[in-house]
Write an enzyme that holds these catalytic residues in place. Structure first.
Site: not given
Ligand code: NAD
Ligand code: UD1
Length: 353
Positions: A142, A168, A172, A309
């Site tokens: 991430s 979290y 990563k 936040r």
């Molecule tokens: P998600 O929660 O939709 O998918 C993750 C999946 O992993 C889920 O289906 C959950 O049930 C499964 N899981 C969690 N712990 C587990 C375990 N111990 N054993 C087996 N399964 C397990 O999340 P996502 O948004 O699809 O994210 C996927 C990956 O990408 C994650 O590692 C997340 O941290 C990373 N990531 C997501 C975002 C985002 O904003 N969505 C941003 C950056 C990185």
């Molecule tokens: C958040 C996490 C980051 C994670 C990323 C993707 C925090 C501090 N950071 O980042 O670690 O990798 O999600 O999962 O939580 N916002 C609002 N109202 C809301 C929600 C969000 O205004 O209810 C704004 C936030 O201030 C930000 C933007 O929307 O400016 C995006 O927020 P968000 O989706 O939570 O992602 P990140 O802040 O980038």
């Protein structure tokens, strides 16, 4: 067929000679979209998930789009015996490791849960990979690893690990270090670390999208819940940032572009550790996201501005040159596309309920 012949665009391409890939967390938001893109390119995809944050019906939705339902194992990464059972007869060429917990706020309240699930889970996975000779892994990292670097276009060579404000994000960063050490110890290991920016949107069919079991704290799932009436209004966290409209700016990437980034990475695996940002290179503000959603939905989205936040930065966006030059991948879809597809998913999902 040589996998180098496959183009990222264009028609579906089924063939029998492609690699077998295990997706951990493959029923989740990003994993399910990646499963679709990999199946479309002919990969043999299997999914492992404990269904903590996703639903088994996702497998049928993948089948509706691709015509193929991936083999599924309901196993927890922490279950060493269960993992061993999956790997024993798996014959995997590669693992794409999505599984993990990702709720930032909860990770501050329950750090051990996050360290255990994400770190111990990854170590179990890597132990199985070692035992069964699986040398290729793509890891979902991430932009959070860049810590508190604000307002600069983030490149892969920049410092990581400093100013990460939650467990979290630390997991990563730590998993990236673990993968680097594993690759140092075994020169045949092929490790690709993908640092995602902010994934949004849904599959254009409307069958797949973001549908977390837990309470969301990211912007897009909250916008979706405001639109369905499950949340009364959006809290816009601060309008006094040093950005054109004062609200925070992020690099929102369509989840299907992100999924295609994994296909590009899978095609270009080689020994060593390679790190890529997956973003668009463009930053969009919270209010611009609200406007884009309103345009797609034709409805006004209720919101109110609140104080900032804790831990939020003004502007986070990616330099995407490395992925373009080395993987031949660029994001093609826009925020407007993401909003259009989110509406399709909301309509599909509301009918399904
Ligand atoms: P998600 O929660 O939709 O998918 C993750 C999946 O992993 C889920 O289906 C959950 O049930 C499964 N899981 C969690 N712990 C587990 C375990 N111990 N054993 C087996 N399964 C397990 O999340 P996502 O948004 O699809 O994210 C996927 C990956 O990408 C994650 O590692 C997340 O941290 C990373 N990531 C997501 C975002 C985002 O904003 N969505 C941003 C950056 C990185
Ligand atoms: C958040 C996490 C980051 C994670 C990323 C993707 C925090 C501090 N950071 O980042 O670690 O990798 O999600 O999962 O939580 N916002 C609002 N109202 C809301 C929600 C969000 O205004 O209810 C704004 C936030 O201030 C930000 C933007 O929307 O400016 C995006 O927020 P968000 O989706 O939570 O992602 P990140 O802040 O980038």
């Amino acid at each position: 067929m040589d996998k180098g012949d496959l183009s990222l665009d264009g028609d579906w391409c089924y063939n029998d000679s492609m690699e077998k890939i295990l997706l951990t967390g493959g029923t989740g938001y990003i994993g399910s979209h990646t499963a679709v893109e990999l199946i479309k390119k002919g990969y043999d995809v299997e999914i492992l998930d404990n269904l903590f944050n996703s639903k088994i019906t996702v497998l049928d939705d993948i089948a509706k789009i691709t015509g193929k339902k991936p083999r599924f194992y309901q196993v927890d990464l922490l279950d060493e015996k269960g993992m061993e059972d999956v790997f024993r007869d798996g014959n995997y060429d590669m693992v794409i490791h999505f599984a993990g917990l990702k709720a930032v706020g909860e990770s501050v309240e329950k750090p051990l849960k996050y360290y255990e699930n994400n770190i111990s889970g990854t170590i179990n996975l890597l132990k199985c990979m070692k035992k069964y000779g699986v040398k290729k892994i793509v890891f979902s990292s991430s932009a959070t690893v860049y810590g508190d670097q604000d307002g600069v276009r983030l490149t892969e060579e920049m410092q990581t690990g400093v100013g990460i404000t939650n467990p979290y994000g630390q997991t990563k960063y730590m998993i990236e270090q673990i993968l680097k050490d594993v690759a140092l110890a075994d020169r045949e290991m092929q490790v690709t670390i993908l640092r995602y920016f902010n994934p949004v949107g849904a599959h254009e069919s409307g069958f797949l999208g973001e549908n977390p079991n837990d309470i969301p704290n990211n912007l897009m799932p909250i916008i979706m819940k405001v639109s369905t009436g499950e949340i009364e209004k959006l809290m816009v966290y601060g309008d006094d940032y040093d950005t054109p409209d004062g609200t925070g700016m992020r690099d929102y990437i369509h989840v299907v572009d992100l999924a295609k980034g994994h296909v590009a990475a899978a095609l270009k695996m080689k020994p060593g550790v390679y790190i890529y940002n997956l973003g668009t290179g463009k930053a969009t503000s919270v209010l611009e996201m609200v406007k884009a959603f309103e345009l797609a939905s034709g409805e006004e989205l209720p919101y109110t501005v609140t104080p900032r936040r804790a831990g939020d930065l003004a502007k986070i966006y990616a330099n995407v040159e490395k992925a373009k030059n080395e993987l031949g991948w660029v994001a093609e879809l826009t925020v407007a596309d993401a909003m259009r597809d989110t509406m399709k998913y909301l309509n599909y999902y509301s009918k399904k309920k």
